[in-house]
Scaffold this active site. Sequence first.
Site, PDB file in Angstrom:
ATOM      1  N   GLU A   1       0.652  81.091  47.204  1.00  0.00           N
ATOM      2  CA  GLU A   1       0.783  80.490  48.301  1.00  0.00           C
ATOM      3  C   GLU A   1       2.777  80.807  48.558  1.00  0.00           C
ATOM      4  OE1 GLU A   1       0.964  76.001  49.087  1.00  0.00           O
ATOM      5  OE2 GLU A   1       0.012  76.348  50.989  1.00  0.00           O
TER       6      GLU A   1
ATOM      7  N   CYS B   1       0.180  74.447  55.509  1.00  0.00           N
ATOM      8  CA  CYS B   1      -0.859  74.761  54.589  1.00  0.00           C
ATOM      9  C   CYS B   1      -2.017  75.555  54.821  1.00  0.00           C
ATOM     10  CB  CYS B   1      -1.383  73.262  53.782  1.00  0.00           C
ATOM     11  SG  CYS B   1      -1.746  72.161  55.348  1.00  0.00           S
TER      12      CYS B   1
ATOM     13  N   LYS C   1       6.248  57.455  51.311  1.00  0.00           N
ATOM     14  CA  LYS C   1       7.546  58.433  50.704  1.00  0.00           C
ATOM     15  C   LYS C   1       7.415  59.605  51.659  1.00  0.00           C
ATOM     16  CE  LYS C   1       8.309  61.282  47.728  1.00  0.00           C
ATOM     17  NZ  LYS C   1       9.502  62.095  48.210  1.00  0.00           N
TER      18      LYS C   1
ATOM     19  N   GLU D   1      -4.223  66.821  49.933  1.00  0.00           N
ATOM     20  CA  GLU D   1      -4.418  67.680  50.873  1.00  0.00           C
ATOM     21  C   GLU D   1      -3.158  68.808  50.491  1.00  0.00           C
ATOM     22  OE1 GLU D   1      -3.713  70.272  53.233  1.00  0.00           O
ATOM     23  OE2 GLU D   1      -2.927  68.868  54.712  1.00  0.00           O
TER      24      GLU D   1
HETATM   25  P1  NAD Z   1       5.787  69.243  46.763  1.00  0.00           P
HETATM   26  O1  NAD Z   1       4.256  69.246  46.619  1.00  0.00           O
HETATM   27  O2  NAD Z   1       6.761  69.038  45.361  1.00  0.00           O
HETATM   28  O3  NAD Z   1       6.366  67.904  47.413  1.00  0.00           O
HETATM   29  C1  NAD Z   1       5.644  67.204  48.306  1.00  0.00           C
HETATM   30  C2  NAD Z   1       5.906  65.738  48.199  1.00  0.00           C
HETATM   31  O4  NAD Z   1       5.545  65.281  47.000  1.00  0.00           O
HETATM   32  C3  NAD Z   1       7.607  65.480  48.435  1.00  0.00           C
HETATM   33  O5  NAD Z   1       7.491  64.080  49.049  1.00  0.00           O
HETATM   34  C4  NAD Z   1       7.908  65.431  47.125  1.00  0.00           C
HETATM   35  O6  NAD Z   1       8.935  64.241  46.862  1.00  0.00           O
HETATM   36  C5  NAD Z   1       6.627  64.592  46.395  1.00  0.00           C
HETATM   37  N1  NAD Z   1       6.492  64.827  44.810  1.00  0.00           N
HETATM   38  C6  NAD Z   1       7.101  65.877  44.181  1.00  0.00           C
HETATM   39  N2  NAD Z   1       6.757  65.490  42.885  1.00  0.00           N
HETATM   40  C7  NAD Z   1       6.217  64.648  42.616  1.00  0.00           C
HETATM   41  C8  NAD Z   1       5.685  63.692  41.639  1.00  0.00           C
HETATM   42  N3  NAD Z   1       5.695  64.146  40.371  1.00  0.00           N
HETATM   43  N4  NAD Z   1       5.182  62.279  41.711  1.00  0.00           N
HETATM   44  C9  NAD Z   1       4.733  62.093  43.178  1.00  0.00           C
HETATM   45  N5  NAD Z   1       5.290  62.666  44.254  1.00  0.00           N
HETATM   46  C10 NAD Z   1       5.899  63.910  44.051  1.00  0.00           C
HETATM   47  O7  NAD Z   1       6.508  70.302  47.520  1.00  0.00           O
HETATM   48  P2  NAD Z   1       7.694  71.197  47.278  1.00  0.00           P
HETATM   49  O8  NAD Z   1       7.992  71.366  46.106  1.00  0.00           O
HETATM   50  O9  NAD Z   1       8.540  70.436  48.246  1.00  0.00           O
HETATM   51  O10 NAD Z   1       7.213  72.473  47.924  1.00  0.00           O
HETATM   52  C11 NAD Z   1       6.870  73.631  46.957  1.00  0.00           C
HETATM   53  C12 NAD Z   1       5.588  74.030  47.391  1.00  0.00           C
HETATM   54  O11 NAD Z   1       4.441  73.125  47.940  1.00  0.00           O
HETATM   55  C13 NAD Z   1       5.590  75.030  48.958  1.00  0.00           C
HETATM   56  O12 NAD Z   1       6.337  76.158  48.552  1.00  0.00           O
HETATM   57  C14 NAD Z   1       4.362  75.060  49.241  1.00  0.00           C
HETATM   58  O13 NAD Z   1       3.734  76.213  48.816  1.00  0.00           O
HETATM   59  C15 NAD Z   1       3.708  73.658  48.791  1.00  0.00           C
HETATM   60  N6  NAD Z   1       3.637  72.735  50.002  1.00  0.00           N
HETATM   61  C16 NAD Z   1       2.430  72.800  50.384  1.00  0.00           C
HETATM   62  C17 NAD Z   1       2.426  71.748  51.656  1.00  0.00           C
HETATM   63  C18 NAD Z   1       1.128  71.401  52.421  1.00  0.00           C
HETATM   64  O14 NAD Z   1       1.118  71.126  53.535  1.00  0.00           O
HETATM   65  N7  NAD Z   1      -0.015  71.748  51.624  1.00  0.00           N
HETATM   66  C19 NAD Z   1       3.481  71.141  52.043  1.00  0.00           C
HETATM   67  C20 NAD Z   1       4.678  71.350  51.217  1.00  0.00           C
HETATM   68  C21 NAD Z   1       4.751  72.212  50.387  1.00  0.00           C
END
Ligand code: NAD
Length: 493
Positions: A395, A299, A190, A265
């Site tokens: 973050e 990250c 996904k 991660e």
């Molecule tokens: P998120 O963690 O919500 O999204 C990452 C992935 O998880 C996306 O594919 C999203 O569709 C999916 N996802 C979201 N809710 C889910 C659920 N309930 N069940 C399963 N999958 C789900 O990240 P975001 O909201 O796009 O970003 C928010 C914050 O997350 C950023 O500002 C940052 O702080 C952090 N982030 C960290 C990384 C990293 O590499 N560690 C990457 C992206 C975002």
Amino acid sequence: MTITEPTVDVTAPIEHTKLLIDGEFVDSLDGSTFDTINPSNGEVITQVALGSAADVDRAVAAARQAFDHGPWPRMKPSERAAALWRLGDLLLADAAEMGRIETLDQGKPYSLATAGDVPSAAGLFHYMSGFATKLEGSVIPISAPGEYHTYTRREALGVVGLIVPWNFPLVITSWKMAPALAAGNTVVLKPAEATPLSALRLGQLCLEAGIPPGVVNVVNGYGPTVGQRLAEHPLVDKVSFTGSTATGRRILDAAKGNLKRVTLELGGKSANIIFPDADIEAAIAGSSAGIFFNAGQACAAASRLYVHDDVYDEVVAGMAEKARQIKVGDGFDPQTEIGPVASLEHFERVSGYLDVGKNEGEVVTGGARIGEKGYFIEPTIFAGAAPDARIVKEEIFGPVVVANRFKDIEEVVAQANDTRYGLASGVWTKDIATAHRTAARLQAGTVWVNSYGVFDPSMPFGGMKESGWGREMGHDVMHDYTDVKTVCVRIDG
Ligand code: NAD
């Protein structure tokens, strides 16, 4: 293989915009689509099929069938290795188009996408292909009464769900997909809803590489529907997730139904420490790249800067100078060093932190949006924030660093570790004892010394504390995509 410099046609149509299920690009069951947006101008790139829980179910069924009855887990390891190596080659040959897609969808500079992200993803498939032939067990001399031949087998887990974010869509996908496939698992991927396009093209390349239908499936869609269903699905054996710590917790909850294996991660708030004996010029350059690279959407971003009192003014002034010189712009402009942040939603989030930072500390440089169109943010340095300020604790995931002072190693180690995260750290010093002593005491999955943000397929990467569970890359990752079976054979009668 070399990458030739292409001419970029930004408006050329995108070939793959549907879901990839069982080797076919198909519409979602209910026919719905969503827009994917270019963050450099806010315009729609194309419509992409929008998956639902029902689409996850059919992708999982295809992956299940491919694992339980298909050739992939059963083929000779050398054949699986060859297919993954071919995939790496195909990625390199496709750098121009894959890079174009990644820049359009994510915003990063085209030069970086083609010469950084694509070769890095290819390198993962090349490196991990070698593990297909090296998943060995051991023979164990046991002491139970009787005579035995006892050994272990390292076996694939089954169907693996991969849920990836939008900061390095292709690279983070390859971190997960390459070891999962090398071990003989099948996958349902996904992509993040902000950046679905490179995953679909990767799916096409998997088919061209000879990876059988159903082994790699891609379902675009939103986290609470598609991601949630994948994480909770009873026929999925493992889920590997990269993203925010809050979503990581939701994934854990969803995974508990069938106690599937989980790799997380998650976020970071990485401390980057500059001792007074460091090569200051190198420290300034490395620390700037450590936070501003990819517009801070990493990250492991070096988002907390700790500088010794003796060199604080020099380092902060040097970093501010560098920040002001960085060319922020459209990823297809050859001058661009960093692009926009990846979506409107994220732009608003980072902008909110700029406002918080102005109350909690002083702005050394930056602190504002650039232009009226697109999601561009000035490389920003804050200073003078209290240890419990939100900009020190949370973050931000944007081009924003918080500078702090320290006097001695005890103080800085305590400050560096005063966080719920534990992903990465940087140490800058010429003193070998200071380097090793500090590295040993930092609570972080990776410590870079006199460098920052160096990644290699052979280096395990992952978090301590609330930065996650498990590791990506290196030998260690294979433990996260396989299980150990013990076979105990009585041979004395
Ligand atoms: P998120 O963690 O919500 O999204 C990452 C992935 O998880 C996306 O594919 C999203 O569709 C999916 N996802 C979201 N809710 C889910 C659920 N309930 N069940 C399963 N999958 C789900 O990240 P975001 O909201 O796009 O970003 C928010 C914050 O997350 C950023 O500002 C940052 O702080 C952090 N982030 C960290 C990384 C990293 O590499 N560690 C990457 C992206 C975002």
